[in-house]
Design an enzyme around this catalytic site. Sequence first.
Site, PDB file in Angstrom:
ATOM      1  N   ASP A  22       0.831  -1.229   0.042  1.00  0.00           N
ATOM      2  CA  ASP A  22      -0.001  -0.039   0.035  1.00  0.00           C
ATOM      3  C   ASP A  22       0.801   1.336  -0.018  1.00  0.00           C
ATOM      4  OD1 ASP A  22      -2.328   1.383   0.103  1.00  0.00           O
ATOM      5  OD2 ASP A  22      -2.817   1.070   2.036  1.00  0.00           O
ATOM      6  N   ASN A  70     -10.926  -3.450  -6.108  1.00  0.00           N
ATOM      7  CA  ASN A  70      -9.995  -2.390  -6.644  1.00  0.00           C
ATOM      8  C   ASN A  70     -10.794  -2.097  -7.977  1.00  0.00           C
ATOM      9  OD1 ASN A  70      -6.757  -3.393  -5.561  1.00  0.00           O
ATOM     10  ND2 ASN A  70      -8.263  -1.618  -4.926  1.00  0.00           N
ATOM     11  N   TRP A  71     -11.869  -2.606  -8.476  1.00  0.00           N
ATOM     12  CA  TRP A  71     -12.349  -2.448  -9.742  1.00  0.00           C
ATOM     13  C   TRP A  71     -13.146  -1.173  -9.611  1.00  0.00           C
ATOM     14  CZ3 TRP A  71     -11.011  -5.254 -13.612  1.00  0.00           C
ATOM     15  CH2 TRP A  71     -10.887  -6.523 -13.754  1.00  0.00           C
TER      16      TRP A  71
END
Length: 252
Positions: A22, A70-71
């Site tokens: 991240d 994450n889409w």
Amino acid sequence: MNSGQASSLPLKIPRHVAIIMDGNGRWAKQRKKPRFYGHRAGVESVEVVLKACAKVGIEVLTLFAFSSENWHRPAQEVQILMNLFKAALSSRLNQFQSQNIRFRVIGDRSGFSKSLQIEIAKAEVLTAKNEGITLIIAANYGGRWDIAQAARKIAVEAKNGQLTVDSITTEVFADHLSLADLPEPDLFIRTGGEQRISNFLLWQLAYTEFYFTDTLWPDFDEAAFILAINSFSQRERRFGRTSEQMKSLYRA
Ligand code: FPP
């Protein structure tokens, strides 16, 4: 929390390390660059950490590259991440072979373009017999998805009479999850300052040691990785037993 400290004792090396990478976006923002710049730098960190893992003798490295959630990111960023993944895969295939790396993807790959699915399958087949480190990319992966797909497989087997309802134990369930053939992660690392699992390997992290660092993923270098290994090395893992029981197990 950066609790690793230099130690002169030999390091306990985890067999399997799982990482949430991240902080790419913030790293780019700090440099007044687009997010893409951070993701591209993130690919370089993958390279650095993979080398460090091989150097210290880690057997499995699992990286969370793209979550089921994450889409929801802007379409342009999703496209950039897909392109990076595909480009990294085709440009690293020779390296996987020369460094004896076994490559695998976990997650619902049906969501990817046909050409990416083909690249993934090609890399998996070509590297399947390599016996060095196993590199696992979690892509379109979610821990809840993993549990649901295991439940579906078990339900089909029960319906077909391949197993009985009473035979469904935690071991049988685990055999149907992603990573079933590999040791569970010993060490989980999350960079970028957040302290949560974010739907990563929910089942498989039950007894894993957690390590959180504020370091942003593109800045996570070999020294930062060794700090995490140092921290792991100082932990006492008991798997539900007492400290004394663990000591006598090790003496036996
Ligand atoms: C999180 O940073 C990172 C991702 C969602 C993608 C991780 C991808 C890479 C490191 C590059 C591609 C990987 C491979 C294996 C080819 P973020 O964007 O959430 O950062 P932020 O929290 O600072 O916004």
